[in-house]
Design an enzyme around this catalytic site. Structure first.
Site, short mmCIF file in Angstrom:
data_model
loop_
_atom_site.label_atom_id
_atom_site.label_comp_id
_atom_site.label_asym_id
_atom_site.label_seq_id
_atom_site.Cartn_x
_atom_site.Cartn_y
_atom_site.Cartn_z
N CYS A 92 -10.74 -2.65 3.18
CA CYS A 92 -10.78 -2.98 1.82
C CYS A 92 -12.53 -2.93 1.23
O CYS A 92 -13.05 -2.41 0.18
CB CYS A 92 -9.92 -3.75 1.23
N ARG A 106 -10.62 2.48 13.67
CA ARG A 106 -11.84 2.41 12.76
C ARG A 106 -13.21 2.54 13.46
O ARG A 106 -13.92 3.28 13.09
CB ARG A 106 -12.03 1.32 11.82
N LYS A 113 -15.83 -6.90 10.56
CA LYS A 113 -15.52 -5.57 10.19
C LYS A 113 -16.58 -5.05 9.11
O LYS A 113 -16.93 -3.71 9.37
CB LYS A 113 -14.04 -5.57 9.45
N HIS A 170 -10.75 -6.94 -5.57
CA HIS A 170 -11.58 -7.80 -5.02
C HIS A 170 -13.11 -7.87 -5.71
O HIS A 170 -13.19 -6.85 -6.20
CB HIS A 170 -12.15 -7.39 -3.32
N VAL A 226 0.94 -1.30 0.02
CA VAL A 226 0.10 0.11 0.17
C VAL A 226 0.77 1.24 -0.04
O VAL A 226 0.58 2.30 -0.69
CB VAL A 226 -0.93 -0.06 1.17
#
Length: 336
Positions: A129, A99, A213, A242, A12
Site C-alpha cells: 500500500c 510481487r 518492500k 496512510h 479489502v
C-alpha cells in the site's frame, strides 16, 4: 464479464465490492469465495444477494472467469494461483506472494500499466500500500528528470493491519476512556495515544520487511534497478488512510513550478498545497476517497537537486482494492 473475489469477507474483500460498484465495473456474473469460516455468508451487490463459496482446489470453479481479485493472504495466493488461473482467468493478487517474482508484473496503472500485459503466469501483483501511494507521485517527477534517491517516512493507519487492526484501535480508545487496560493483540504495543516505529518483522539489516518492500517494489515498478530507496515505516493511531513524508533527489534540479505543474496534471493525484491558508492533505480527509493527495511541496534545503512533499492516500482503496480494479480497467481499455 465474469468476475471472482477471493477473500471477500476481509476488509479489502469488502472494499472490492464497493469499488467495483463505484467504478461501474462491467459484471455479468459475480462469484465470491472464502474460507470455511466465511463460506455460506451472504453479501449484497447491486441489489442482488450472493453467497460465499468455499475456496477449493478445483479449477472448474474458475472456468470462464475473466478477472479474479484475490486478497486472502500470501499463503492462500501461493496455494491457489494455479487453480485460479488454470482456465485463463487473470488473477490480480493483493498479497506479497508474487510481487518480486520476475515473471509476475507489479503494477500501478498510472505508472506502469502496460506491464500488466506481460503476465505469462496469468498473475498480476498489487504492490504494498505505501509503495502504491508513493509511486503515483514519483512518476511525474521521474518523467521530468530521472530520480536518483528517495527517503520516505510513512505514517500508516491501523487499516494496514486489516479490519482487526482498525477494531483494536477503536476498542483501545474506548477502554482507556473507561479507565481499563487496553487490549493489545494485533499490534506489538498499545497503538492508541502512541506511535509504533515497527511494521512487519525486523530483518538482518534492522530494517523491517515493510521498509524493504518499499525498497524493492519501487525499483521494480519504476523500472529503475539502481534507484536508492530508504524508508522508516511507522504505525500511527489513525483508523484509515496512510500518510508519507517524501524526499526525492533527481538528476537535475526541478523547480517548484515545474513540479507543481507535473503533479497537477498527473493521473491519480490531487494537489492540496496552500500552506498560508492551512490547506494540506490529511488522512481524515483522504479516508474513503480514490486519489493520492499531495501537499507541503518544497525545495529540499539540504539538497540542491531535491524536493520534499507530503502524501495521503486511502490504504484500503488506492493502496489495495482500487488499484487492483484499476489494473483490470486498464487491461480492458488497452486490450492488445
Amino acid at each position: 464479464m465474469k468476475v471472482a473475489i477471493v477473500g471477500v469477507s476481509g476488509a479489502v474483500g469488502q472494499e472490492f465490492l464497493r469499488v467495483l460498484d463505484e467504478q461501474n465495473f462491467p459484471i455479468d456474473e459475480l462469484l465470491l469465495f472464502g474460507s470455511e469460516r466465511s463460506a455460506g455468508r451472504t453479501y449484497s451487490f447491486r441489489g442482488k444477494d450472493y453467497t460465499v463459496r468455499l475456496l477449493r482446489e478445483e479449477p472448474e470453479d474458475f472456468r470462464g472467469v475473466d478477472f479474479a481479485f484475490v486478497s486472502a493472504g500470501a499463503s492462500v495466493s501461493k496455494k491457489y494461483a494455479d487453480v485460479i488461473t488454470r482456465h485463463g482467468a487473470v488473477m490480480i493478487d493483493n498479497s506479497s506472494a508474487f510481487r518480486m517474482d520476475p515473471d509476475v508484473p507489479l503494477v500501478v496503472p498510472e505508472v506502469n500499466g502496460d506491464d500488466a500485459f506481460d503476465a505469462p503466469r496469468g498473475v498480476i501483483a498489487n504492490p504494498n500500500c505505501t509503495t502504491a501511494i508513493m509511486v503515483v507521485a514519483l512518476k511525474p517527477l521521474n518523467d521530468i528528470s530521472p530520480i536518483r534517491r528517495i527517503h520516505v517516512a510513512t505514517y500508516q493507519a491501523a487499516s494496514g493491519a486489516g479490519a482487526t487492526g482498525m477494531d483494536e484501535l477503536v476498542k483501545q480508545y474506548a477502554q482507556l476512556a473507561e479507565g481499563k487496560e487496553p487490549t493489545v493483540e494485533k499490534f506489538a504495543y498499545q497503538l492508541a495515544y502512541n506511535l509504533i516505529p515497527h511494521i512487519d518483522v525486523f530483518l538482518d539489516n534492522d530494517y523491517t520487511k515493510e521498509e524493504m518492500k518499499m525498497f524493492h517494489e519501487t525499483r521494480k515498478i519504476m523500472h529503475s534497478p539502481e534507484l536508492s530507496v530508504s524508508s522508516t515505516c511507522v504505525r500511527v493511531p489513525v483508523v484509515r488512510a496512510h500518510s508519507e513524508a517524501v524526499w526525492v533527489e533527481t538528476e537535475r534540479p526541478i523547480s517548484i513550478e515545474e513540479a507543481r505543474k507535473a503533479f497537477s496534471t498527473a493521473e491519480g493525484l490531487v494537489v492540496i498545497d496552500e500552506p498560508a491558508e492551512k490547506k494540506y492533505p490529511m488522512p481524515l480527509d483522504a479516508a474513503g476517497t480514490d486519489p493520492v493527495f499531495l501537499g507541503r511541496l518544497r525545495k529540499d534545503i539540504a539538497n540542491p537537486n531535491g524536493l520534499t512533499f507530503w502524501l495521503c492516500g486511502d490504504q484500503i482503496k488506492k493502496g489495495a482494492a482500487l488499484n487492483a480494479v484499476q489494473i483490470a480497467q486498464y487491461m480492458i481499455a488497452h486490450k492488445k
